[in-house]
Design a protein around this motif. Structure first.
Motif, mmCIF file in Angstrom:
data_model
loop_
_atom_site.group_PDB
_atom_site.id
_atom_site.type_symbol
_atom_site.label_atom_id
_atom_site.label_comp_id
_atom_site.label_asym_id
_atom_site.label_seq_id
_atom_site.Cartn_x
_atom_site.Cartn_y
_atom_site.Cartn_z
ATOM 1 N N TYR A 81 0.851 -1.077 -0.127
ATOM 2 C CA TYR A 81 -0.210 0.058 -0.012
ATOM 3 C C TYR A 81 0.747 1.303 -0.042
ATOM 4 O O TYR A 81 0.460 2.441 -0.620
ATOM 5 C CB TYR A 81 -0.743 0.054 1.270
ATOM 6 C CG TYR A 81 -2.100 0.948 1.291
ATOM 7 C CD1 TYR A 81 -3.099 1.021 -0.029
ATOM 8 C CD2 TYR A 81 -2.022 2.326 1.970
ATOM 9 C CE1 TYR A 81 -4.327 1.697 0.004
ATOM 10 C CE2 TYR A 81 -3.068 2.999 1.855
ATOM 11 C CZ TYR A 81 -4.315 2.887 0.909
ATOM 12 O OH TYR A 81 -5.142 3.718 0.866
ATOM 13 N N LEU A 84 2.379 1.342 -3.648
ATOM 14 C CA LEU A 84 1.600 1.504 -4.831
ATOM 15 C C LEU A 84 0.908 2.649 -4.892
ATOM 16 O O LEU A 84 0.502 3.462 -5.837
ATOM 17 C CB LEU A 84 0.451 0.512 -4.741
ATOM 18 C CG LEU A 84 1.215 -1.059 -5.048
ATOM 19 C CD1 LEU A 84 0.001 -2.235 -4.990
ATOM 20 C CD2 LEU A 84 1.655 -1.086 -6.435
ATOM 21 N N THR A 85 0.516 3.165 -3.490
ATOM 22 C CA THR A 85 -0.132 4.618 -3.657
ATOM 23 C C THR A 85 0.759 5.838 -4.086
ATOM 24 O O THR A 85 0.379 6.990 -4.339
ATOM 25 C CB THR A 85 -0.695 4.966 -2.203
ATOM 26 O OG1 THR A 85 0.428 4.841 -1.287
ATOM 27 C CG2 THR A 85 -1.918 3.992 -1.635
ATOM 28 N N TRP A 87 2.188 5.874 -6.899
ATOM 29 C CA TRP A 87 1.920 5.916 -8.190
ATOM 30 C C TRP A 87 0.404 5.542 -8.950
ATOM 31 O O TRP A 87 0.149 5.921 -10.002
ATOM 32 C CB TRP A 87 3.042 4.708 -9.370
ATOM 33 C CG TRP A 87 4.387 5.008 -8.567
ATOM 34 C CD1 TRP A 87 5.059 4.348 -7.932
ATOM 35 C CD2 TRP A 87 5.241 5.979 -9.470
ATOM 36 N NE1 TRP A 87 6.221 4.939 -7.872
ATOM 37 C CE2 TRP A 87 6.415 6.030 -8.749
ATOM 38 C CE3 TRP A 87 4.824 7.136 -10.494
ATOM 39 C CZ2 TRP A 87 7.446 6.827 -9.215
ATOM 40 C CZ3 TRP A 87 5.860 7.990 -10.902
ATOM 41 C CH2 TRP A 87 7.164 7.691 -10.051
ATOM 42 N N LEU A 88 -0.422 4.824 -8.058
ATOM 43 C CA LEU A 88 -1.588 4.605 -8.328
ATOM 44 C C LEU A 88 -2.611 5.303 -7.710
ATOM 45 O O LEU A 88 -2.336 5.777 -6.421
ATOM 46 C CB LEU A 88 -1.911 2.910 -8.137
ATOM 47 C CG LEU A 88 -1.125 2.109 -8.914
ATOM 48 C CD1 LEU A 88 -1.200 0.605 -8.510
ATOM 49 C CD2 LEU A 88 -1.122 2.269 -10.440
ATOM 50 N N VAL A 89 -3.888 5.832 -8.239
ATOM 51 C CA VAL A 89 -4.878 6.633 -7.403
ATOM 52 C C VAL A 89 -6.208 6.036 -7.580
ATOM 53 O O VAL A 89 -6.306 5.001 -8.372
ATOM 54 C CB VAL A 89 -4.850 8.049 -8.253
ATOM 55 C CG1 VAL A 89 -3.477 8.643 -7.986
ATOM 56 C CG2 VAL A 89 -5.094 8.046 -9.637
ATOM 57 N N GLN A 90 -7.094 6.459 -6.647
ATOM 58 C CA GLN A 90 -8.389 5.596 -6.735
ATOM 59 C C GLN A 90 -9.259 7.282 -6.634
ATOM 60 O O GLN A 90 -9.431 7.719 -5.478
ATOM 61 C CB GLN A 90 -8.773 5.031 -5.660
ATOM 62 C CG GLN A 90 -10.267 4.538 -5.599
ATOM 63 C CD GLN A 90 -10.682 3.701 -6.816
ATOM 64 O OE1 GLN A 90 -9.744 2.780 -7.111
ATOM 65 N NE2 GLN A 90 -11.573 3.925 -7.298
ATOM 66 N N ARG A 91 -9.952 7.582 -7.813
ATOM 67 C CA ARG A 91 -10.521 8.879 -7.896
ATOM 68 C C ARG A 91 -11.747 8.903 -7.032
ATOM 69 O O ARG A 91 -12.542 7.957 -6.743
ATOM 70 C CB ARG A 91 -11.136 8.814 -9.299
ATOM 71 C CG ARG A 91 -11.911 10.324 -9.584
ATOM 72 C CD ARG A 91 -12.081 10.481 -10.961
ATOM 73 N NE ARG A 91 -13.033 11.770 -11.324
ATOM 74 C CZ ARG A 91 -14.033 12.165 -11.236
ATOM 75 N NH1 ARG A 91 -14.913 11.042 -11.155
ATOM 76 N NH2 ARG A 91 -14.746 13.279 -11.500
ATOM 77 N N SER A 96 -6.275 7.917 -1.371
ATOM 78 C CA SER A 96 -5.492 8.157 -2.501
ATOM 79 C C SER A 96 -5.004 9.635 -2.333
ATOM 80 O O SER A 96 -5.731 10.350 -2.130
ATOM 81 C CB SER A 96 -6.482 7.755 -3.920
ATOM 82 O OG SER A 96 -5.674 8.156 -5.054
ATOM 83 N N PRO A 99 -4.918 12.827 -8.367
ATOM 84 C CA PRO A 99 -4.224 12.304 -9.726
ATOM 85 C C PRO A 99 -3.122 13.348 -10.030
ATOM 86 O O PRO A 99 -2.305 12.815 -10.749
ATOM 87 C CB PRO A 99 -5.612 12.201 -10.615
ATOM 88 C CG PRO A 99 -6.598 12.009 -9.766
ATOM 89 C CD PRO A 99 -6.277 12.937 -8.490
ATOM 90 N N VAL A 102 0.542 12.166 -8.711
ATOM 91 C CA VAL A 102 1.053 10.894 -8.870
ATOM 92 C C VAL A 102 2.754 10.859 -8.985
ATOM 93 O O VAL A 102 3.207 11.860 -9.948
ATOM 94 C CB VAL A 102 0.625 10.267 -10.408
ATOM 95 C CG1 VAL A 102 1.246 9.088 -10.654
ATOM 96 C CG2 VAL A 102 -1.064 9.859 -10.154
ATOM 97 N N THR A 227 -10.890 13.621 -4.129
ATOM 98 C CA THR A 227 -9.836 12.783 -3.918
ATOM 99 C C THR A 227 -8.817 13.169 -2.957
ATOM 100 O O THR A 227 -8.425 14.566 -3.240
ATOM 101 C CB THR A 227 -9.188 12.366 -5.337
ATOM 102 O OG1 THR A 227 -10.184 12.184 -6.278
ATOM 103 C CG2 THR A 227 -8.213 11.140 -5.108
#
Length: 231
Positions: A81, A84-85, A87-91, A96, A99, A102, A227
């Motif tokens: 977690y 990964l957070t 580089w990765l997002v959850q709108r 998260s 965006p 990143v 977000t």
């Protein structure tokens, strides 16, 4: 109220979250020890074998492997977690980052190197290897604890498995054989899948659901599309 009492109360108040979870952790381990001891002795009785004391059970490989398999899955969850957070997002999720954030972000945004201030940790103001290590130290430590607890699980697991094999008059396994066995991966994957589901649920459900006053939730009136906003 004496200064010492005020100091203790302040410490408890300012560290309440960590202390509460550490207390729950200790209580859960104690509960697991008593429940596991009873279950283990039931198995021994069914096999017409001598039962063990609580102390003997708590120093056994059977107890150790049950503890370690939970630890390794938890720290794997946090390790993944944390990284990964980046580089990765959850709108829409407060779990998260936005965006447009990143990546590792700029030195100025992270307040490192020449952008560090007087309150910044010393290694944040350093350069070279020290800064590189400190900048990812949380993930490195989580990853190291995962690897060590996963190794401990495999070692205690093969000992517990071989004890069961010997009780049933069957041949024991070597450590390399055990880490390729169904028993090891069944123990491992049953914990991993629950951790991954829990994180996915938190990231997605927090888009639409709220918990007023919690930093793990958006403000109650925040838009679903907001977000990286904490309540």
């Amino acid at each position: 109220m004496s200064p010492m009492s005020r100091s203790v109360r302040k410490f408890l108040w300012e560290n309440g979250l960590g202390l509460a979870f550490l207390t729950l952790f200790v209580l859960a381990v104690i509960g697991q020890a008593f429940a596991g001891h009873a279950d283990f002795n039931n198995q021994l009785a069914a096999d017409d074998l001598q039962q063990v004391t609580l102390g003997e059970y708590m120093t056994s490989s059977d107890f150790a492997v049950d503890v370690m398999e939970n630890w390794q899955s938890e720290y794997l969850q946090f390790f993944l977690y944390v990284f990964l957070t980046v580089w990765l997002v959850q709108r829409g999720s407060p779990e998260s980052k936005n965006p447009d954030k990143v990546g590792v972000e700029s030195d100025e945004e992270q307040r490192v190197g020449r952008h560090a201030d007087s309150a910044s940790p010393r290694w944040a103001a350093a350069g070279g290897l020290r800064l590189k290590l400190y900048a990812s130290s949380l993930g490195y430590v989580m990853g190291a604890v995962f690897v060590l607890s996963w190794l401990a699980q495999s070692i205690t697991g093969v000992a517990a498995y071989n004890e069961e094999q010997l009780r049933q008059l069957q041949a024991p396994m070597s450590w390399p054989e055990y880490i390729l066995s169904a028993d090891f991966w069944s123990r491992t994957l049953q914990n991993w899948q629950s951790e991954f589901l829990a994180i996915a649920s938190m990231a997605i459900l927090s888009i639409y659901l709220r918990q007023r006053g919690s930093p793990e939730s958006k403000p109650v009136g925040a838009a679903h599309t907001s977000t990286g906003v904490a309540g």
